[in-house]
Scaffold this motif. Structure first.
Motif, PDB file in Angstrom:
ATOM      1  N   ILE A 385      -2.555 -54.493  10.310  1.00 17.63           N
ATOM      2  CA  ILE A 385      -2.333 -55.876   9.889  1.00 17.63           C
ATOM      3  C   ILE A 385      -1.166 -56.464  10.662  1.00 17.63           C
ATOM      4  O   ILE A 385      -0.125 -55.819  10.824  1.00 17.63           O
ATOM      5  N   ILE A 386      -1.339 -57.687  11.148  1.00 23.06           N
ATOM      6  CA  ILE A 386      -0.269 -58.425  11.810  1.00 23.06           C
ATOM      7  C   ILE A 386      -0.157 -59.807  11.158  1.00 23.06           C
ATOM      8  O   ILE A 386      -1.018 -60.214  10.372  1.00 23.06           O
ATOM      9  N   ARG A 387       0.914 -60.516  11.486  1.00 22.65           N
ATOM     10  CA  ARG A 387       1.005 -61.925  11.102  1.00 22.65           C
ATOM     11  C   ARG A 387       0.723 -62.771  12.341  1.00 22.65           C
ATOM     12  O   ARG A 387       1.289 -62.544  13.406  1.00 22.65           O
ATOM     13  N   ARG A 388      -0.180 -63.725  12.183  1.00 19.68           N
ATOM     14  CA  ARG A 388      -0.546 -64.622  13.280  1.00 19.68           C
ATOM     15  C   ARG A 388      -0.265 -66.059  12.855  1.00 19.68           C
ATOM     16  O   ARG A 388      -0.024 -66.349  11.686  1.00 19.68           O
ATOM     17  N   ILE A 429      -2.005 -67.427  17.752  1.00 17.79           N
ATOM     18  CA  ILE A 429      -1.142 -66.501  18.471  1.00 17.79           C
ATOM     19  C   ILE A 429      -0.576 -65.494  17.474  1.00 17.79           C
ATOM     20  O   ILE A 429      -0.592 -65.720  16.262  1.00 17.79           O
ATOM     21  N   ALA A 430      -0.075 -64.411  17.980  1.00 16.02           N
ATOM     22  CA  ALA A 430       0.610 -63.422  17.141  1.00 16.02           C
ATOM     23  C   ALA A 430       2.067 -63.833  16.970  1.00 16.02           C
ATOM     24  O   ALA A 430       2.707 -64.309  17.920  1.00 16.02           O
ATOM     25  N   THR A 431       2.592 -63.686  15.752  1.00 17.12           N
ATOM     26  CA  THR A 431       4.001 -63.997  15.514  1.00 17.12           C
ATOM     27  C   THR A 431       4.802 -62.776  15.084  1.00 17.12           C
ATOM     28  O   THR A 431       6.018 -62.763  15.224  1.00 17.12           O
ATOM     29  N   ASP A 432       4.140 -61.757  14.530  1.00 15.47           N
ATOM     30  CA  ASP A 432       4.834 -60.533  14.115  1.00 15.47           C
ATOM     31  C   ASP A 432       3.808 -59.410  14.054  1.00 15.47           C
ATOM     32  O   ASP A 432       2.851 -59.477  13.276  1.00 15.47           O
ATOM     33  N   PHE A 433       4.000 -58.394  14.887  1.00 14.65           N
ATOM     34  CA  PHE A 433       3.052 -57.279  14.906  1.00 14.65           C
ATOM     35  C   PHE A 433       3.266 -56.318  13.741  1.00 14.65           C
ATOM     36  O   PHE A 433       2.467 -55.399  13.544  1.00 14.65           O
ATOM     37  N   GLY A 435       5.209 -53.798  13.156  1.00 16.16           N
ATOM     38  CA  GLY A 435       5.268 -52.399  13.537  1.00 16.16           C
ATOM     39  C   GLY A 435       4.249 -51.989  14.568  1.00 16.16           C
ATOM     40  O   GLY A 435       4.378 -50.905  15.161  1.00 16.16           O
ATOM     41  N   ASN A 436       3.238 -52.781  14.805  1.00 14.34           N
ATOM     42  CA  ASN A 436       2.271 -52.491  15.861  1.00 14.34           C
ATOM     43  C   ASN A 436       2.837 -52.864  17.222  1.00 14.34           C
ATOM     44  O   ASN A 436       3.781 -53.655  17.330  1.00 14.34           O
ATOM     45  N   ASN A 437       2.216 -52.336  18.251  1.00 15.88           N
ATOM     46  CA  ASN A 437       2.598 -52.687  19.620  1.00 15.88           C
ATOM     47  C   ASN A 437       1.680 -53.749  20.207  1.00 15.88           C
ATOM     48  O   ASN A 437       2.061 -54.436  21.155  1.00 15.88           O
ATOM     49  N   SER A 438       0.464 -53.878  19.643  1.00 12.51           N
ATOM     50  CA  SER A 438      -0.500 -54.816  20.201  1.00 12.51           C
ATOM     51  C   SER A 438      -1.561 -55.140  19.166  1.00 12.51           C
ATOM     52  O   SER A 438      -1.671 -54.485  18.119  1.00 12.51           O
ATOM     53  N   TYR A 439      -2.341 -56.162  19.490  1.00 12.95           N
ATOM     54  CA  TYR A 439      -3.506 -56.542  18.678  1.00 12.95           C
ATOM     55  C   TYR A 439      -4.646 -56.811  19.640  1.00 12.95           C
ATOM     56  O   TYR A 439      -4.508 -57.572  20.599  1.00 12.95           O
ATOM     57  N   THR A 440      -5.789 -56.176  19.383  1.00 13.86           N
ATOM     58  CA  THR A 440      -6.953 -56.326  20.253  1.00 13.86           C
ATOM     59  C   THR A 440      -7.927 -57.320  19.635  1.00 13.86           C
ATOM     60  O   THR A 440      -8.380 -57.139  18.507  1.00 13.86           O
ATOM     61  N   ASP A 441      -8.245 -58.355  20.405  1.00 13.04           N
ATOM     62  CA  ASP A 441      -9.144 -59.419  19.943  1.00 13.04           C
ATOM     63  C   ASP A 441     -10.388 -59.445  20.827  1.00 13.04           C
ATOM     64  O   ASP A 441     -10.298 -59.269  22.045  1.00 13.04           O
ATOM     65  N   THR A 442     -11.550 -59.680  20.212  1.00 11.78           N
ATOM     66  CA  THR A 442     -12.819 -59.738  20.965  1.00 11.78           C
ATOM     67  C   THR A 442     -13.558 -61.034  20.668  1.00 11.78           C
ATOM     68  O   THR A 442     -14.785 -61.058  20.592  1.00 11.78           O
ATOM     69  N   SER A 443     -12.815 -62.118  20.527  1.00  9.63           N
ATOM     70  CA  SER A 443     -13.437 -63.386  20.158  1.00  9.63           C
ATOM     71  C   SER A 443     -13.913 -64.197  21.350  1.00  9.63           C
ATOM     72  O   SER A 443     -14.513 -65.250  21.176  1.00  9.63           O
ATOM     73  N   ASN A 444     -13.650 -63.729  22.579  1.00  8.89           N
ATOM     74  CA  ASN A 444     -14.025 -64.509  23.750  1.00  8.89           C
ATOM     75  C   ASN A 444     -15.525 -64.435  24.009  1.00  8.89           C
ATOM     76  O   ASN A 444     -16.262 -63.694  23.352  1.00  8.89           O
ATOM     77  N   ILE A 445     -15.991 -65.196  24.984  1.00 15.92           N
ATOM     78  CA  ILE A 445     -17.420 -65.368  25.217  1.00 15.92           C
ATOM     79  C   ILE A 445     -18.146 -64.054  25.491  1.00 15.92           C
ATOM     80  O   ILE A 445     -19.282 -63.863  25.068  1.00 15.92           O
ATOM     81  N   ASN A 446     -17.495 -63.127  26.170  1.00 17.02           N
ATOM     82  CA  ASN A 446     -18.142 -61.859  26.515  1.00 17.02           C
ATOM     83  C   ASN A 446     -17.769 -60.733  25.562  1.00 17.02           C
ATOM     84  O   ASN A 446     -18.152 -59.587  25.790  1.00 17.02           O
ATOM     85  N   ASN A 447     -17.029 -61.070  24.491  1.00 16.44           N
ATOM     86  CA  ASN A 447     -16.547 -60.070  23.532  1.00 16.44           C
ATOM     87  C   ASN A 447     -15.765 -58.949  24.207  1.00 16.44           C
ATOM     88  O   ASN A 447     -15.746 -57.824  23.734  1.00 16.44           O
ATOM     89  N   LYS A 448     -15.126 -59.287  25.343  1.00 14.22           N
ATOM     90  CA  LYS A 448     -14.318 -58.291  26.032  1.00 14.22           C
ATOM     91  C   LYS A 448     -12.979 -58.149  25.328  1.00 14.22           C
ATOM     92  O   LYS A 448     -12.408 -59.133  24.874  1.00 14.22           O
ATOM     93  N   PRO A 449     -12.463 -56.930  25.223  1.00 11.31           N
ATOM     94  CA  PRO A 449     -11.181 -56.748  24.544  1.00 11.31           C
ATOM     95  C   PRO A 449     -10.054 -57.510  25.245  1.00 11.31           C
ATOM     96  O   PRO A 449      -9.883 -57.418  26.454  1.00 11.31           O
ATOM     97  N   ASN A 450      -9.342 -58.305  24.453  1.00  8.67           N
ATOM     98  CA  ASN A 450      -8.139 -58.988  24.928  1.00  8.67           C
ATOM     99  C   ASN A 450      -6.970 -58.367  24.184  1.00  8.67           C
ATOM    100  O   ASN A 450      -6.810 -58.563  22.978  1.00  8.67           O
ATOM    101  N   ILE A 451      -6.176 -57.589  24.891  1.00  8.43           N
ATOM    102  CA  ILE A 451      -5.072 -56.871  24.260  1.00  8.43           C
ATOM    103  C   ILE A 451      -3.838 -57.761  24.283  1.00  8.43           C
ATOM    104  O   ILE A 451      -3.285 -58.065  25.335  1.00  8.43           O
TER     105      ILE A 451
END
Length: 834
Positions: A385-388, A429-433, A435-451
């Motif tokens: 879980i992150i805060r966005r 956008i992400a505002t607070d991870f 404790g995580n280092n990253s958030y992976t999103d696949t909402s783009n047209i090709n569902n490619k991972p956006n780290i």
């Protein structure tokens, strides 16, 4: 259980006092209208100010002194709660999160204007009062025109028009320093100075303030600033120029979600006294208050007014304005073992365990959170879980010009132009991870991972004039712009003589909509087609002054209003709705006024029909044992709003003024439209049927309101005031899709639940000590909800009372999700005026 006897006795007392005041006042004579006083201290320009015994509309005006004295630490729209058919609440209770309904229409369908310039969001009609938190400091008058209103623009005044009139630069020379305190750490500091008009025609007005602390609800820390600068120049009697800029950068933690009554009892409350302060959105992180829902925004607005007296018969009033808003509101993204943050186990006080969320995200063991994180520090929509933040920025520019010509002593004509251009900028956008280092999103047209590895601040920028500051690689879920261009024209013919004033007015506007999506489409397909929609209105009215005491008026009109941006493009994509049609509004009312030396009263009867309302509804159905969400774009919903309004004031003695109002409405749905719910994933119909709405009450605003107040000027330096306000026939908001009738569900769900009535008492006192002719000290204290009444201000669910009384609170099912109104609050201030 609700007390019907208490309700009857309260109403009887109010009506009896009203009738007694009317009887007492019948023998006295006329009073003088005060509209001229308003025009001398505010920016009028293109603003259409309703005038007593002339403009045929239902109107209430709140003056600067009343706002300064009585608002205190309440929300700005709440000052209108003493006027008929208005229901304003604090919403979730965060700083500036209030909302207002006029005649049962929410603020998206009530036109809000500042000095005649519209401020409703051009995409969805919304008004975010936190963006205007400093307006109360610079308002010289606030006028609510119920119904059609007197504005000549093609605005969305289905319920009415709220026109906020700010101070002019050439207000008399004076300075003010104010310090204020209130409950829950509320504090305010303000400085203002007006130079007055110089011999060469120049004048300036400046104000700066800071407000901070917490609101009544837990977890609602805030900090807000307000600045206002006006520069006036009158080179001759023919020209008057006024430049103003104002802004209110602020950040505040919110109570975004309504909690069940059961949770208000469970977490810090009792059956008799639920914990009205409970907020499910916050907790502690590293020992500091932390909220998953945090709003931050800065929306400076600047305008240049030019009034040109071309001749004794002709004037030209123009205003050019611009607004650049930047900021957004936070929420959560991701889950822990299938649970969202607000469904995870909580502390004994019901707080979110943010420290444990960080611990789980980093791979630590949190026993009651379930299985340990298999990929520590790497989060996505289903793991961690992150805060966005959802960014909702905009660029908005416009110009309004109005040419007024007096044809003869009785007849005048007005023509004008209204042009606007708007760009809404939306992304996450992400505002607070956490404790995580990253958030992976696949909402783009090709569902490619956006780290995503960059997190951004949640504080408002004092320099909001730049464009989109974040690259697409830092964005998640969506990224799109909403483009709206507006071109409108208006005209009016007005006839006046000593006893009669009448007008006929019309306007037409073209709105051009376009959507640009950077997330779901390839570069050459990001722009949607342009959609042009034409709307118009025609209205007219007449006022007849029978004699110096009595007047009557009538007005009526027809609107065809373009639907909002969300109705044009379906499902948050560039797909254009094939069933677009304008909403139709028909309205008429009649009114009566009485004026005398010590008593004034107004009585209005109104009827508004609102047809072809667009709603985007959702529902769930089981398909092969699986829950499927369907969406329906429904046209043809119709509402009827009708009612009676009475307001009065009486001055039985020099030292006291009594004010009162009573309004009762009958707001309901008419007809039962059909709906087909479609699964986005398969584009197939999963449910269809009839929405059984016919005859159901419209919820979310009290249909019966009453108020009675008195202002006492005990001496030249001491005053006291009291007001009692009563609300009844308040129904819960409800989702029309809950009334879907299908072959499998022939009996619809329960209608909107009627919430318990309530009455609130407010008290205030002030003192002013003059040091000399120009300097004085002023003290003020307000206590709101003096009796600490516990009441429900609004409910988003409509679950009927349970057969087992133990599952109800005051006759309302404890599983309903509600916002309780604030308990007793207070504020005090001291001002040095020089």
């Amino acid at each position: 259980m609700r007390s019907n006897s208490l309700r009857r006795s309260t109403l009887t007392a109010l009506i009896t006092l009203s009738a007694a005041s009317v009887y007492y006042a019948q023998t006295v004579k006329d009073t003088v209208s005060k509209e001229a006083d308003i025009e001398q201290v505010v920016l009028t320009g293109v603003a259409d100010i309703a005038k007593d015994r002339k403009t045929p509309v239902a109107v209430s005006t709140i003056k600067e002194a009343q706002i300064i004295d009585k608002l205190g630490n309440q929300e700005f729209p709440e000052i209108l709660n003493s006027t008929p058919s208005v229901y304003a609440t604090k919403g979730g209770g965060g700083f500036g999160d209030s909302r207002i309904n006029v005649r049962g229409f929410d603020q998206r369908n009530t036109a809000v204007m500042i000095n005649g310039v519209p401020v409703n969001d051009m995409e969805g009609g919304s008004v975010y009062w936190s963006n205007w938190a400093g307006l109360s400091d610079v308002t010289s008058a606030m006028q609510v025109q119920r119904g059609l209103g007197s504005s000549k623009l093609a605005i969305a005044s289905v319920g009415g028009t709220i026109n906020i009139l700010t101070r002019a630069a050439d207000k008399k020379r004076q300075g003010n320093i104010t310090l204020g305190l209130g409950n829950d750490g509320y504090n305010k500091a303000l400085f203002s100075y007006n130079t007055g008009k110089s011999d060469t025609g120049w004048s300036t007005s400046f104000l700066m303030s800071r407000t901070a602390g917490s609101m009544y609800a837990d977890g609602t820390e805030f900090e807000g600033y307000n600045y206002y600068f006006a520069l006036g120049y009158r080179p001759s009697a023919k020209h008057d120029l006024q430049f103003t800029i104002t802004g209110a950068p602020q950040v505040h933690n919110q109570r975004s979600f309504q909690s069940t009554i059961a949770d208000h009892i469970k977490y810090g409350g009792t059956e008799e006294n639920p914990n009205r302060k409970y907020n499910q959105n916050w907790g502690y992180l590293n020992g500091e208050e932390y909220s998953m829902t945090r709003n931050y925004y800065h929306k400076p607005v600047m305008s240049l007014n030019w009034d040109w007296k071309i001749s004794d018969a002709t004037t030209l009033n123009s205003v050019a304005y611009a607004s650049f808003g930047r900021g957004g509101g936070t929420g959560d993204a991701g889950r822990i073992n299938g649970k969202f943050y607000n469904t995870l186990p909580r502390t004994a006080d019901g707080l979110v365990r943010f420290d444990d969320i960080v611990k789980w995200n980093q791979g630590g063991t949190v026993a009651d959170f379930g299985a340990v994180n298999a990929t520590p520090g790497i989060s996505n929509s289903s793991n961690g879980i992150i805060r966005r933040s959802s960014i909702n920025s905009h660029n908005w520019m416009g110009i309004i010009t109005s040419l007024n010509h007096k044809i003869n002593d009785n007849l005048s004509a007005t023509v004008g132009f209204d042009g606007r251009t708007y760009k809404g900028i939306h992304y996450r956008i992400a505002t607070d991870f956490l404790g995580n280092n990253s958030y992976t999103d696949t909402s783009n047209i090709n569902n490619k991972p956006n780290i995503i590895t960059n997190a951004f601040t949640t504080n408002p920028s004092w320099n909001p004039f730049g464009g989109k500051t974040n690259d697409i690689k830092d964005q998640l879920a969506y990224s799109n712009d909403g483009l709206v261009n507006w071109l409108g024209g208006f005209g009016q013919i007005e006839y006046t003589n000593d006893v009669l004033s009448a007008f006929v007015q019309g306007s037409v506007s073209n709105q051009a909509f376009q959507r640009v999506d950077y997330m779901l489409y390839a570069a050459d397909q990001q722009k949607s087609e342009k959609v042009d929609l034409v709307g118009y209105n025609v209205k007219g009215g007449a006022n007849y002054n029978i004699n110096e005491n009595h007047n009557v008026f009538v007005n009526g009109g027809y609107y065809e209003r373009q639907p909002f941006f969300g109705a044009v493009f379906l499902n948050n994509r560039n797909d254009v709705n094939p069933s677009l049609t304008n909403e139709k509004i028909t309205s008429f009312e009649i009114g009566y006024g009485f004026r005398s030396a010590i008593f004034n009263a107004n009585l209005n009867v109104y009827h508004t029909g609102w047809d072809d309302i667009y709603r985007r509804l959702t529902t769930r159905a089981k398909i092969n044992g699986v829950d499927v969400t369907g969406v329906a774009n429904v046209l043809g919903i119709k509402e009827i709003h009708k009612g009676i309004e009475l307001d009065f004031n009486v001055k039985p003695a020099k030292f006291v003024t009594i004010n009162g109002m009573f309004s009762v409405g009958n707001w309901y749905f008419e007809g039962s439209p059909t709906a087909s719910f479609i699964d986005d994933a398969t584009n197939t119909v999963i449910q269809e049927g009839t929405l059984a709405l016919d005859g159901l009450k419209v919820g979310d605003a009290a249909q019966l309101t009453a108020a009675l107040g008195a202002d006492f000027k005990l001496t030249e330096w001491l005053n006291f005031d009291a007001q009692y306000r009563y609300a009844d026939k308040l129904y819960s908001a409800f989702e029309p899709s809950s009334r879907l009738v299908t072959a499998a569900k022939p009996t619809p769900s329960d209608p909107a639940v009627e919430l318990p009535s309530f009455g609130l008492l407010d008290l205030g006192a002030g003192a002013r000590f003059k040091l000399n002719n120009t300097q004085s000290f002023k003290f003020r204290v307000n206590v709101n909800n003096v009796l600490d009444t516990t009441y429900i201000a609004e409910s988003r669910t409509n679950k009927a009372a349970d057969a087992n009384a133990a599952n109800n609170w005051n006759g309302i099912n404890k599983s309903n999700e509600v916002f309780f109104g604030f308990g007793r609050t207070w504020n005090a201030s001291v001002s040095f005026i020089f």
